[in-house]
Design a protein around this motif. Structure first.
Motif, PDB file in Angstrom:
ATOM      1  N   ILE A 127       0.865  -1.186   0.000  1.00  0.00           N
ATOM      2  CA  ILE A 127       0.000   0.000   0.000  1.00  0.00           C
ATOM      3  C   ILE A 127       0.898   1.230   0.000  1.00  0.00           C
ATOM      4  O   ILE A 127       1.890   1.283   0.735  1.00  0.00           O
ATOM      5  N   LEU A 128       0.539   2.230  -0.805  1.00  0.00           N
ATOM      6  CA  LEU A 128       1.276   3.493  -0.839  1.00  0.00           C
ATOM      7  C   LEU A 128       0.389   4.598  -0.279  1.00  0.00           C
ATOM      8  O   LEU A 128      -0.728   4.808  -0.758  1.00  0.00           O
ATOM      9  N   LEU A 129       0.876   5.299   0.746  1.00  0.00           N
ATOM     10  CA  LEU A 129       0.169   6.446   1.327  1.00  0.00           C
ATOM     11  C   LEU A 129       0.806   7.712   0.779  1.00  0.00           C
ATOM     12  O   LEU A 129       1.969   8.012   1.077  1.00  0.00           O
ATOM     13  N   MET A 163       2.105   7.995  11.248  1.00  0.00           N
ATOM     14  CA  MET A 163       1.249   7.671  12.384  1.00  0.00           C
ATOM     15  C   MET A 163       0.310   6.511  12.035  1.00  0.00           C
ATOM     16  O   MET A 163       0.070   5.609  12.867  1.00  0.00           O
ATOM     17  N   LEU A 164      -0.209   6.506  10.809  1.00  0.00           N
ATOM     18  CA  LEU A 164      -1.087   5.417  10.380  1.00  0.00           C
ATOM     19  C   LEU A 164      -0.345   4.090  10.334  1.00  0.00           C
ATOM     20  O   LEU A 164      -0.907   3.041  10.688  1.00  0.00           O
ATOM     21  N   VAL A 165       0.908   4.111   9.917  1.00  0.00           N
ATOM     22  CA  VAL A 165       1.711   2.873   9.876  1.00  0.00           C
ATOM     23  C   VAL A 165       1.882   2.317  11.284  1.00  0.00           C
ATOM     24  O   VAL A 165       1.716   1.110  11.525  1.00  0.00           O
ATOM     25  N   HIS A 166       2.216   3.190  12.237  1.00  0.00           N
ATOM     26  CA  HIS A 166       2.379   2.743  13.632  1.00  0.00           C
ATOM     27  C   HIS A 166       1.042   2.264  14.207  1.00  0.00           C
ATOM     28  O   HIS A 166       1.015   1.317  15.006  1.00  0.00           O
ATOM     29  N   ALA A 167      -0.054   2.911  13.802  1.00  0.00           N
ATOM     30  CA  ALA A 167      -1.379   2.494  14.292  1.00  0.00           C
ATOM     31  C   ALA A 167      -1.734   1.101  13.779  1.00  0.00           C
ATOM     32  O   ALA A 167      -2.306   0.292  14.517  1.00  0.00           O
ATOM     33  N   ILE A 168      -1.389   0.800  12.524  1.00  0.00           N
ATOM     34  CA  ILE A 168      -1.637  -0.541  11.974  1.00  0.00           C
ATOM     35  C   ILE A 168      -0.900  -1.590  12.805  1.00  0.00           C
ATOM     36  O   ILE A 168      -1.447  -2.650  13.131  1.00  0.00           O
ATOM     37  N   LEU A 216       7.946  -0.866   6.520  1.00  0.00           N
ATOM     38  CA  LEU A 216       7.771   0.555   6.193  1.00  0.00           C
ATOM     39  C   LEU A 216       8.849   1.008   5.217  1.00  0.00           C
ATOM     40  O   LEU A 216      10.035   0.705   5.395  1.00  0.00           O
ATOM     41  N   ILE A 217       8.424   1.740   4.180  1.00  0.00           N
ATOM     42  CA  ILE A 217       9.356   2.365   3.245  1.00  0.00           C
ATOM     43  C   ILE A 217       8.995   3.846   3.202  1.00  0.00           C
ATOM     44  O   ILE A 217       8.090   4.265   2.474  1.00  0.00           O
ATOM     45  N   GLU A 218       9.688   4.613   4.021  1.00  0.00           N
ATOM     46  CA  GLU A 218       9.444   6.060   4.075  1.00  0.00           C
ATOM     47  C   GLU A 218      10.109   6.722   2.866  1.00  0.00           C
ATOM     48  O   GLU A 218      11.167   6.284   2.408  1.00  0.00           O
ATOM     49  N   ASP A 219       9.475   7.783   2.356  1.00  0.00           N
ATOM     50  CA  ASP A 219       9.948   8.458   1.133  1.00  0.00           C
ATOM     51  C   ASP A 219      10.106   7.432   0.015  1.00  0.00           C
ATOM     52  O   ASP A 219      11.185   7.257  -0.575  1.00  0.00           O
ATOM     53  N   ALA A 220       9.005   6.752  -0.285  1.00  0.00           N
ATOM     54  CA  ALA A 220       9.044   5.659  -1.267  1.00  0.00           C
ATOM     55  C   ALA A 220       9.390   6.142  -2.663  1.00  0.00           C
ATOM     56  O   ALA A 220       9.850   5.351  -3.491  1.00  0.00           O
ATOM     57  N   GLU A 221       9.178   7.438  -2.941  1.00  0.00           N
ATOM     58  CA  GLU A 221       9.479   7.953  -4.285  1.00  0.00           C
ATOM     59  C   GLU A 221      10.979   7.917  -4.586  1.00  0.00           C
ATOM     60  O   GLU A 221      11.400   7.852  -5.749  1.00  0.00           O
ATOM     61  N   LYS A 222      11.822   7.929  -3.523  1.00  0.00           N
ATOM     62  CA  LYS A 222      13.279   7.961  -3.740  1.00  0.00           C
ATOM     63  C   LYS A 222      13.787   6.664  -4.374  1.00  0.00           C
ATOM     64  O   LYS A 222      14.813   6.660  -5.053  1.00  0.00           O
ATOM     65  N   MET A 223      13.060   5.564  -4.139  1.00  0.00           N
ATOM     66  CA  MET A 223      13.477   4.286  -4.711  1.00  0.00           C
ATOM     67  C   MET A 223      13.292   4.262  -6.236  1.00  0.00           C
ATOM     68  O   MET A 223      13.965   3.517  -6.939  1.00  0.00           O
ATOM     69  N   ARG A 247       1.297 -13.194   6.438  1.00  0.00           N
ATOM     70  CA  ARG A 247       0.679 -11.917   6.814  1.00  0.00           C
ATOM     71  C   ARG A 247       1.775 -10.844   6.919  1.00  0.00           C
ATOM     72  O   ARG A 247       2.152 -10.406   7.997  1.00  0.00           O
ATOM     73  N   VAL A 248       2.256 -10.445   5.758  1.00  0.00           N
ATOM     74  CA  VAL A 248       3.310  -9.434   5.651  1.00  0.00           C
ATOM     75  C   VAL A 248       2.811  -8.351   4.711  1.00  0.00           C
ATOM     76  O   VAL A 248       2.357  -8.651   3.600  1.00  0.00           O
ATOM     77  N   LEU A 249       2.883  -7.103   5.138  1.00  0.00           N
ATOM     78  CA  LEU A 249       2.387  -5.976   4.340  1.00  0.00           C
ATOM     79  C   LEU A 249       3.476  -4.925   4.204  1.00  0.00           C
ATOM     80  O   LEU A 249       4.114  -4.556   5.189  1.00  0.00           O
ATOM     81  N   ILE A 250       3.689  -4.463   2.975  1.00  0.00           N
ATOM     82  CA  ILE A 250       4.629  -3.368   2.728  1.00  0.00           C
ATOM     83  C   ILE A 250       3.828  -2.074   2.626  1.00  0.00           C
ATOM     84  O   ILE A 250       2.864  -1.991   1.855  1.00  0.00           O
ATOM     85  N   VAL A 251       4.194  -1.071   3.408  1.00  0.00           N
ATOM     86  CA  VAL A 251       3.519   0.227   3.395  1.00  0.00           C
ATOM     87  C   VAL A 251       4.550   1.302   3.065  1.00  0.00           C
ATOM     88  O   VAL A 251       5.527   1.477   3.810  1.00  0.00           O
ATOM     89  N   GLY A 252       4.327   1.980   1.967  1.00  0.00           N
ATOM     90  CA  GLY A 252       5.203   3.077   1.574  1.00  0.00           C
ATOM     91  C   GLY A 252       4.540   4.415   1.825  1.00  0.00           C
ATOM     92  O   GLY A 252       3.310   4.535   1.744  1.00  0.00           O
TER      93      GLY A 252
END
Length: 766
Positions: free
Chosen positions: A512-514, A524-529, A575-582, A615-620
């Motif tokens: 999922i990309l936020l 905050m949403l990533v930590h809440a998940i 978590l992949i923060e600043d996913a656009e950099k990849m 049950r593994v989810l990638i969130v960017g």
């Protein structure tokens, strides 16, 4: 409408599951609850495919059903965290110990001693000394002024005393009258229902009783479940010891009679059915030997004819496709309806008419355990008996018919088939010799495995979008509210990660990309998940992995370790923060040394290894998606969620709740509505920053004499740059280029083109 109905059932089942203490009833409710959760996710997926939008506005449905926006909130069951298996609890305990150990071992940074010249040191001492002398001088001057004032006072006389009394009376009467007016105004507002009565603002005795009851219910649930598991073990051992020998003898006698009957009827000993075909279950169905032999032969013919039948069905479906489409909207087949029907049947057969008057404490029923476990033991014994009878039948064949090699041929065939099946290469385990604890320790030390912050999904504050349907009817696409974002993440991330059954059967979402401006609450949403599901947090952000595990082999090792530990400690969030950099189009000069595109090729390959069981989810998260290659980004993330800046209703709630959370009091002197109006364009992160700078510890102590007012927040708010309209429009334009955005635009333009010639038909279809 169907989606809202399922949500209502879902909310009720969650509360029922929390309140019931009978362990066997809870199993039935749990199965139905998982089925309803999965059905909600399927309906959501269908709505997205039909409307080409992640957000759906149901204010018209709520109005028709007389519901409130809170009825649309996705409830998160408590058992996601509380009822983990023992293995998962053990893994979590190990991880918690490692995190504590690493925190303790991290030594504080050494104090850097700065070399100072003598002149600078003297200047600092002089400034401090002059300030001290100035404060002392000010105190002496104030004391002398007070002494002079005492000497100047003369006898006021009778006229002065009367004037002083009148002055005091005026002030006192004004104060009393204002107090009475305030009381009368508050009483009127309470009477009109515009303000809550003060006695309802504190927990009532009934609420306290309910909370205590819920706590005792959870203790009972754990106690009864433990007794139930112990009883299962006891009953199973007892059945195996007492009834096991009789079962073995009965089965063997039946099978021998069947073998002899086959010998008499056909003149030769039959072939024993393979385990894949069901083994002795085919024999124990009480069928005639000839009939059973014909059925086994007919099975092979059916399997060969299946393919031809499927091809013919496809041709027929292709011919009748247009007629079915004209008939109306067809629902896709569900993977959960069979589970719901099975759960309902179990309830009707066992529990609907069951008399529970003698079981007031709601303990488990031993007879039901015996019925259930007798079938399991029979199946175990049947497998053992089949092996013994195959050997016995082979001996009979050798002794009577002198037939050799029949059994060995079957074995050879099986071996050939098994060899042919092992063509796919298994994934190499680069850390086969290492323990899970050592892998976790290394990942924590490297900063790749982190402890999630203690935030809940409900802490992501936001109001409901009340005009969504109205705007869409006028061909205006509304911006989603923060409440819609919260619901989508509960559906796409929390429910699948929390339940293994739902994750395996529901539409699989791997990444999922936020996307949204800075400060809207993506991290905050990533930590809440993680908090809502008890998931572990792995950080593979480009800036976090810079300089770690260098080279191709190091990168492969890092990804292997992260995904291996994530599967073993599932549920897990990466978590992949600043996913656009990849996926940068062009790497900026400042970031070339960090190598942000390091995971561009390898991470999508690792993503393919995630299956329905994992049950593994990638969130960017990204605030500048325009700088990335949109094709690569959309290929990596199957779901892209655009998080907007808050609207007026959300800003009002945010100001109100955040000020209270910081320790401030929201009184009539604080005009929250004006604050919400002037803060248009500011994100929740900006509001938190402003509130922390204004509502300090000293300001909280001064609130009794000087309440908070809106003007205090204006100056620090003005120093921060808001999210301008251009930035929001740029995000909207970028989202329109994503696959779902393109589909929605194509659907809208196609509809407009066909409106003129086929206007009447369109209305009928709609």
């Amino acid at each position: 409408m169907l989606y809202v109905r399922y949500l209502q059932i879902f909310r009720k089942l969650v509360s029922v599951y929390d309140q019931v203490v009978h362990p066997q009833k809870r199993q039935v409710i749990r199965a139905i609850l998982d089925g309803v959760m999965g059905r909600v996710l399927e309906l959501k997926n269908e709505m997205v495919e039909k409307e080409f939008s992640e957000y759906h506005y149901m204010d018209d449905v709520l109005h028709d059903l007389k519901l409130t926006p809170t009825d649309l909130e996705i409830p998160i069951p408590r058992y996601f965290v509380s009822e983990c298996s023992k293995q998962i609890q053990e893994h979590k305990r190990i991880l918690a110990d490692i995190l504590k150990m690493v925190e303790v071992n991290e030594s504080p940074e050494p104090l850097i001693t700065k070399v100072m010249r003598q002149e600078e040191a003297i200047k600092i001492i002089q400034v401090g000394e002059r300030a001290r002398q100035g404060r002392l001088r000010a105190k002496l001057n104030e004391a002398s002024r007070n002494m002079n004032r005492m000497y100047r006072i003369k006898d006021p006389g009778t006229v002065g005393i009367e004037l002083a009394a009148v002055c005091i009376q005026k002030v006192w009467r004004g104060y009393i009258q204002r107090k009475k007016a305030k009381i009368a105004r508050d009483e009127e507002m309470i009477f009109l229902g515009m303000v809550m009565h003060p006695k309802y603002q504190v927990p009532r005795p009934a609420e306290i009783t309910v909370q205590a009851t819920e706590a005792s219910t959870r203790i009972k649930q754990e106690e009864y479940e433990e007794d139930y598991q112990k009883s299962i073990v006891t009953v199973t051992d007892q059945l195996r010891e007492v009834d096991g020998p009789d079962m073995i003898k009965t089965m063997k006698d039946q099978l021998r009679q069947w073998i002899i009957a086959c010998r008499v009827a056909t003149g030769s000993f039959p072939d024993y059915p393979d385990e894949e075909d069901g083994g002795s279950t085919l024999i124990l169905a009480e069928k005639h030997p000839l009939q059973l032999k014909e059925e086994i032969a007919a099975k092979e013919e059916e399997e060969s004819n299946k393919q031809k039948g499927n091809e013919q069905k496809k041709e027929k479906k292709g011919n009748d496709k247009d007629e079915e489409e004209e008939a109306g909207l067809k629902m896709l087949p569900s993977a959960f309806l069979s589970d719901l029907e099975m759960g309902n049947k179990t309830f009707v057969d066992f529990w609907k008419t069951r008399n529970e008057s003698k079981n007031f404490s709601q303990r488990h029923d031993v007879e039901l355990i015996k019925e259930e476990k007798r079938r399991v033991i029979e199946e175990e014994i049947r497998i053992q008996v089949d092996e013994q009878m195959r050997q016995e039948l082979a001996e009979w064949k050798l002794a009577v018919d002198k037939q050799k090699g029949g059994k060995t041929k079957g074995k050879a065939k099986k071996k050939k088939g098994s060899k042919g099946g092992k063509k796919k290469k298994k994934e190499k385990d680069l850390t086969a010799e290492r323990t899970l604890e050592s892998l976790c320790h290394e990942l924590v030390e490297q900063g790749l495995l982190k402890k999630p912050k203690n935030v809940k999904l409900q802490d992501f504050l936001g109001d409901y979008s009340y005009l969504g349907t109205t705007l869409r009817q006028n061909d205006i696409e509304p911006m989603p509210s923060l409440s819609d974002v919260r619901q989508i993440l509960a559906l796409y991330a929390v429910l699948p990660l929390g339940s293994q059954v739902v994750h395996e059967k529901a539409p699989l979402i791997k990444a999922i990309l936020l996307a949204g401006p800075g400060g809207v609450g993506k991290k905050m949403l990533v930590h809440a998940i993680c908090q809502e599901t008890g998931a572990n947090l792995f950080d593979l952000s480009p800036l976090n992995i810079a300089g770690k595990y260098p080279g191709k082999s190091g990168l492969a090792m890092m990804l292997h370790m992260v995904f291996k530990v994530a599967r073993l400690l599932q549920p897990s969030v990466i978590l992949i923060e600043d996913a656009e950099k990849m996926f940068y189009k062009k790497v900026p000069r400042d970031e070339k040394e960090l190598d942000p595109k390091r995971l561009k090729k390898d991470l999508p390959k690792s993503l393919k290894l995630i299956k329905g069981d994992d049950r593994v989810l990638i969130v960017g998260t990204t605030k500048d998606p325009q700088s990335a290659d949109i094709k690569s980004l959309c290929k990596m993330y199957s779901k892209i969620i655009l998080i907007p800046r808050p609207d007026y209703g959300s800003r009002y709630i945010l100001w109100n709740q955040l000020i209270k959370k910081q320790g401030g009091e929201v009184t009539k002197n604080l005009d929250v509505g004006s604050l919400a109006k002037i803060s248009d364009g500011y994100t929740p992160g900006h509001m938190v920053q402003v509130i922390k700078s204004v509502v300090t510890m000293r300001r909280i102590l001064q609130q009794t004499n000087r309440p908070l007012n809106a003007a205090e927040f204006v100056v620090p708010l003005a120093k921060i740059d808001p999210v301008f309209q251009e930035e929001e429009e740029a995000l909207k334009t970028w989202y329109a280029k994503t696959p779902l955005g393109k589909q929605r635009i194509e659907a809208a333009t196609g509809k407009e083109d066909e409106e003129a010639p086929v206007k009447g038909k369109k209305k009928k279809k709609k």
